[in-house]
Enzyme design. Sequence first.
Site, short mmCIF file in Angstrom:
data_model
loop_
_atom_site.label_atom_id
_atom_site.label_comp_id
_atom_site.label_asym_id
_atom_site.label_seq_id
_atom_site.Cartn_x
_atom_site.Cartn_y
_atom_site.Cartn_z
N GLU A 263 15.48 32.58 7.58
CA GLU A 263 14.30 32.26 7.96
C GLU A 263 14.62 30.96 7.24
OE1 GLU A 263 9.88 33.54 6.39
OE2 GLU A 263 11.64 34.81 6.33
N LYS A 395 14.09 55.55 1.23
CA LYS A 395 14.21 54.27 2.80
C LYS A 395 12.37 54.71 3.49
CE LYS A 395 19.23 54.31 1.77
NZ LYS A 395 20.56 54.47 2.62
N ASP A 471 21.40 48.10 -1.13
CA ASP A 471 21.15 48.55 0.37
C ASP A 471 19.75 47.46 1.20
OD1 ASP A 471 21.03 50.00 2.28
OD2 ASP A 471 21.36 52.36 1.25
#
Length: 585
Positions: A263, A395, A471
């Site tokens: 980005e 998560k 992660d």
Amino acid sequence: MFPRQRPFPTQSAATPSSEKMKPNPNPKAAAVEAVVPFPLYLANGVFLTLFFSVVYFLLIRWREKIRNSTPLHVVTVSEIAAMVAFLASFVYLIGFFGVDFLHSFIPSRSDLWASDDEDDNTNTNTTKTMNAKPIIKPIDAGNRGFSTPPLPPVAKQPKKVEDDVLSLDDEDVVKSVASGAVPSYSLESKLGNCYRAAKIRREALQRVSGRSIEGLPLDGFDYESILGQCCEMPVGFVQIPVGIAGPLLLDGKEYSVPMATTEGCLVASTNRGCKAIHISGGATSVILRDGMTRAPVVRFGSARRAADLKFFLEDPENFDTLSVVFNRSSRFAKLQDIKCGIAGKNLYMRFTCSTGDAMGMNMVSKGVQNVLDFLQSDFPDMDVIGISGNYCSDKKPAAVNWIEGRGKSVVCEAIITEEVVKKVLKTDVASLVELNMLKNLAGSAMAGALGGFNAHAANIVSAVFIATGQDPAQNVESSHCITMMEAVNGGKDLHISVTMPSIEVGTVGGGTQLASQSACLNLLGVKGASREAPGDNARMLATIVAGSVLAGELSLMSAISAGQLVKSHMKYNRSNRDLAQVASS
């Protein structure tokens, strides 16, 4: 007509003494019966019973000590006697049964000599047979020949293609993988070369799919380093550019922050925020909590039984016993807390523990499994549904992480002077405070945000996570953040802070061991485990993440306040290449 055959010798003629035909008695059995004043079978029964009895007694005693937090090395007279009896019975059983067991695998010298004698006798008999006159049998009228009919030929078993992979060239292996004769996932183990396996799998994939992946690099990567720990069935690797923001002045130290992103403007904006913080004297951080969680779900026959276990786990008197059981999983695992939630007859147990410099999911899962096994004895009706019941919560955006925290809970703050706000950030303090209230606080509340009371914390967290081998999926809860801004020192200066309750990072294990990610950790000075104090490197990395988020929040909010967001993105976040020309090439 035919010669008269001589009679075979009788047994008495061949064997001069009948004593040789009798089996020799077992010398070990005879020796035991000579020492022990009762029959052999009774001696074996006594020592077998003694052995299992003392083992059961010692296990029961040790279990009671664990529950009562009594050191295992403190023993009573009865326990000493039991250990002596255990050693005595163990020595007897090994001496009696163990020798025969070894002899079944290792032949003795007498056995070898006996086999040599048999070979000599066989050779002698063979010589005698060859020198003897042939015995002529009468010819059958129906069969004039002496030869027996030939045996049918034995069909050879065809070798499987997957057994001969090593002897094939790459082209043949590709065809075997494409046809399904050789499983793609087994190439590494069959070829013994991870790079060759990735190359063959890549070519087979292109042939089966009919699509090219030529732009995906293959060379220049150590595929051995990811085998069995990071990625299965690789066909290449993705290139992500890494930019550097900083130096970030945090807690009196300077850090050059690696950010892996595609980005545009992100690294430049974070870099501007680092500059503003540095000129203003730097930022400070505090670790509020440090503990990874895992929450299994179990089911009982009734809600009352589920409540019984909840009260047992949350009773302070039982915590020491549960800690001993849990902490056996690792020398770094230290149980901190257990909190339970009930849904009907289902119980959710949220274990929290410290994990050193590892992120710690595997570590806490092993500790939880130890406790579940321990609880089965007192709660045999407990049905373990799953080691993870989503009450952790991993998560996924969850209020339990936002409130209780998970991983590292960090708060980071800085005071930006009025001069820096105007010259570096191109805005003013009042506009920033108002924008933060209406956007990050009220706007997020209007959207029903959960942990999303910030401008773009996930941008910075993801970029640092990818660069340092974390992660990426744990960016979900690690990006929980509330950004606060307030005018201080008579309204001239700006106080800005970010509070992040669940930053989940580690400096050992997983992707942190790869060369590129390890280099980024080394740049930050947090590579590997801390030798001085376990967990220091992981905690420092969490504060660096929070400090980088602070810089990113400061710069983006300033760009929005000054009306520069669209202009900067049009300049730095758009490709100048001819898209039509790229598509045709």
